[in-house]
Scaffold this motif. Structure first.
Motif, short mmCIF file in Angstrom:
data_model
loop_
_atom_site.label_atom_id
_atom_site.label_comp_id
_atom_site.label_asym_id
_atom_site.label_seq_id
_atom_site.Cartn_x
_atom_site.Cartn_y
_atom_site.Cartn_z
N LEU A 35 46.47 -135.66 71.05
CA LEU A 35 47.77 -135.80 70.36
C LEU A 35 47.76 -136.57 69.07
O LEU A 35 48.46 -136.38 68.03
CB LEU A 35 48.81 -136.42 71.27
N GLN A 36 46.86 -137.60 68.84
CA GLN A 36 46.75 -138.33 67.84
C GLN A 36 46.00 -137.64 66.61
O GLN A 36 46.22 -137.88 65.41
CB GLN A 36 45.79 -139.61 68.24
N SER A 37 45.03 -136.68 66.98
CA SER A 37 44.40 -135.96 66.03
C SER A 37 45.22 -134.79 65.48
O SER A 37 44.59 -134.24 64.62
CB SER A 37 42.95 -135.72 66.46
N SER A 38 45.99 -134.44 66.34
CA SER A 38 47.02 -133.03 65.95
C SER A 38 47.86 -133.40 64.72
O SER A 38 48.58 -134.87 64.78
CB SER A 38 47.65 -132.76 67.35
N THR A 39 47.97 -132.40 64.00
CA THR A 39 48.92 -132.64 62.81
C THR A 39 50.23 -131.96 63.41
O THR A 39 51.31 -132.03 62.54
CB THR A 39 48.55 -132.28 61.67
N GLU A 40 50.35 -131.44 64.39
CA GLU A 40 51.59 -130.46 64.84
C GLU A 40 52.55 -131.34 65.13
O GLU A 40 52.46 -132.70 65.96
CB GLU A 40 51.03 -129.82 66.06
N VAL A 41 53.84 -131.08 64.80
CA VAL A 41 55.00 -131.86 64.92
C VAL A 41 55.70 -131.27 66.34
O VAL A 41 55.59 -129.97 66.50
CB VAL A 41 56.08 -131.61 63.89
N MET A 42 56.26 -131.88 67.08
CA MET A 42 56.88 -131.41 68.22
C MET A 42 58.50 -131.73 67.81
O MET A 42 58.93 -132.67 67.50
CB MET A 42 56.82 -132.30 69.56
N ASP A 78 51.46 -125.37 72.77
CA ASP A 78 50.57 -126.14 73.38
C ASP A 78 50.71 -126.90 74.75
O ASP A 78 50.13 -126.95 75.50
CB ASP A 78 49.58 -126.34 72.36
N HIS A 79 51.95 -127.59 74.33
CA HIS A 79 52.16 -128.60 75.38
C HIS A 79 53.79 -128.98 75.15
O HIS A 79 54.33 -128.49 74.26
CB HIS A 79 51.79 -130.01 74.89
N ILE A 80 54.05 -129.77 76.25
CA ILE A 80 55.68 -130.13 76.04
C ILE A 80 55.62 -131.55 76.49
O ILE A 80 55.02 -132.15 77.52
CB ILE A 80 56.51 -129.21 77.20
N LEU A 81 56.31 -132.31 75.94
CA LEU A 81 56.48 -133.93 76.15
C LEU A 81 57.90 -134.00 76.59
O LEU A 81 59.20 -133.60 75.85
CB LEU A 81 56.36 -134.68 74.92
N LEU A 89 63.40 -142.17 70.51
CA LEU A 89 62.86 -140.79 70.27
C LEU A 89 63.94 -139.80 70.32
O LEU A 89 63.86 -138.80 69.71
CB LEU A 89 61.64 -140.46 71.12
N HIS A 90 64.91 -140.20 71.45
CA HIS A 90 65.95 -139.12 71.34
C HIS A 90 66.51 -138.84 70.23
O HIS A 90 67.68 -137.90 70.18
CB HIS A 90 66.87 -139.60 72.53
N TYR A 91 66.63 -139.66 69.11
CA TYR A 91 67.53 -139.56 68.00
C TYR A 91 66.74 -139.01 66.85
O TYR A 91 67.10 -138.61 65.58
CB TYR A 91 68.05 -140.95 67.54
N CYS A 92 65.57 -138.42 67.21
CA CYS A 92 64.61 -137.95 66.27
C CYS A 92 64.60 -136.19 66.59
O CYS A 92 64.74 -135.71 67.59
CB CYS A 92 63.21 -138.01 66.40
N HIS A 93 64.87 -135.65 65.28
CA HIS A 93 64.82 -133.98 65.30
C HIS A 93 63.53 -133.48 65.85
O HIS A 93 63.13 -132.50 66.53
CB HIS A 93 65.32 -133.60 64.01
N SER A 94 62.48 -134.16 65.29
CA SER A 94 61.07 -134.00 65.68
C SER A 94 60.24 -135.22 65.47
O SER A 94 60.47 -136.21 64.93
CB SER A 94 60.39 -132.84 64.78
N ILE A 95 59.01 -135.10 66.29
CA ILE A 95 58.38 -136.18 66.45
C ILE A 95 56.85 -135.93 66.04
O ILE A 95 56.26 -134.98 66.44
CB ILE A 95 58.17 -137.11 67.48
N GLN A 96 56.04 -137.06 65.63
CA GLN A 96 54.61 -136.83 65.75
C GLN A 96 54.07 -137.76 66.43
O GLN A 96 54.36 -139.23 66.07
CB GLN A 96 53.96 -136.53 64.28
N VAL A 97 52.98 -137.81 67.20
CA VAL A 97 52.51 -138.84 67.86
C VAL A 97 51.53 -140.01 67.27
O VAL A 97 50.54 -139.29 66.66
CB VAL A 97 51.77 -138.56 69.32
N LEU A 98 51.53 -141.18 66.99
CA LEU A 98 50.47 -141.84 66.37
C LEU A 98 49.68 -142.70 67.46
O LEU A 98 48.55 -142.76 67.58
CB LEU A 98 51.16 -142.88 65.35
N GLU A 99 50.49 -143.38 68.41
CA GLU A 99 50.12 -144.23 69.49
C GLU A 99 50.93 -143.81 70.77
O GLU A 99 52.10 -143.32 70.50
CB GLU A 99 50.03 -145.69 69.03
N VAL A 100 50.87 -144.81 71.70
CA VAL A 100 51.77 -144.42 72.95
C VAL A 100 53.18 -145.05 72.63
O VAL A 100 54.16 -144.29 73.12
CB VAL A 100 51.12 -145.14 74.19
#
Length: 196
Positions: A35-42, A78-81, A89-100
């Motif tokens: 998830l850290q190396s992915s540039t994909e937004v969820m 690819d995945h579901i979080l 996080l519930h107030y984000c339209h989309s997120i990208q993981v940097l750390e836990v």
């Protein structure tokens, strides 16, 4: 007298207190590092209350029936979080993981901010998990009043499941006294007891 001191010591150790030591920095689990190396937004697909059905079926000891949840998926499926418990996080339209506990949070207008959670845990599974299917089904049913939607079908196509817990606002999380503070309090208690 000695048993009273021991009991008093145990009570001191069990009281909650905010530590003055460095805050806990969670480590990204090995299975989650992709998830850290992915540039994909969820993208947030659904949010709501943790359903009674899931509470009963999965018996998750971290969860209560009144807890909140949000489900995020990338366009690739690819995945579901699933983000469990009240979280920024519930107030984000989309997120990208940097750390836990660190995320880029995008709003629906393209604005971006960093979200740092005080206390979080993440569990990544290298396979599809039933929990996310059930949560998406119940969430869509609660939100739209119908099920068997395209979103629900897409959830079934995801390859990996991720469970994320945020404990920032959770009263069940307890902060243990640092060892040094417990020793100092014990010495003070002993001094008071021996003085009288």
């Amino acid at each position: 007298m000695l048993h009273m001191l021991l009991l008093f010591h145990l009570q001191l150790r069990s009281f909650g207190s905010t530590s003055t030591e460095a805050p806990y920095e969670p480590v990204m689990p090995e299975r989650c590092k992709y998830l850290q190396s992915s540039t994909e937004v969820m993208f947030q697909m659904c949010k709501g209350k943790f359903p009674l059905v899931a509470y009963t079926k999965f018996r998750d000891t971290f969860m209560k029936q009144t807890d909140r949840m949000a489900l995020f998926m990338p366009k690739s499926l690819d995945h579901i979080l699933v983000s469990l418990k009240e979280s920024q996080l519930h107030y984000c339209h989309s997120i990208q993981v940097l750390e836990v506990n660190l995320y880029l949070c995008f709003d629906e207008f393209g604005g971006k901010r960093t979200v740092k959670l005080r206390s979080a845990r993440m569990y990544c599974f290298p396979f599809h998990i039933q929990l996310t299917d059930d949560l998406m089904h119940e969430c869509i049913l609660e939100r739209d009043g119908v099920s068997e939607s395209e979103l629900e079908a897409n959830t079934l196509l995801t390859k990996r499941g991720i469970i994320h817990y945020t404990f920032d606002n959770d009263s069940s999380v307890r902060y243990i006294l640092p060892k040094r503070n417990a020793i100092i309090q014990m010495l003070i208690a002993l001094a008071v007891l021996f003085y009288f």
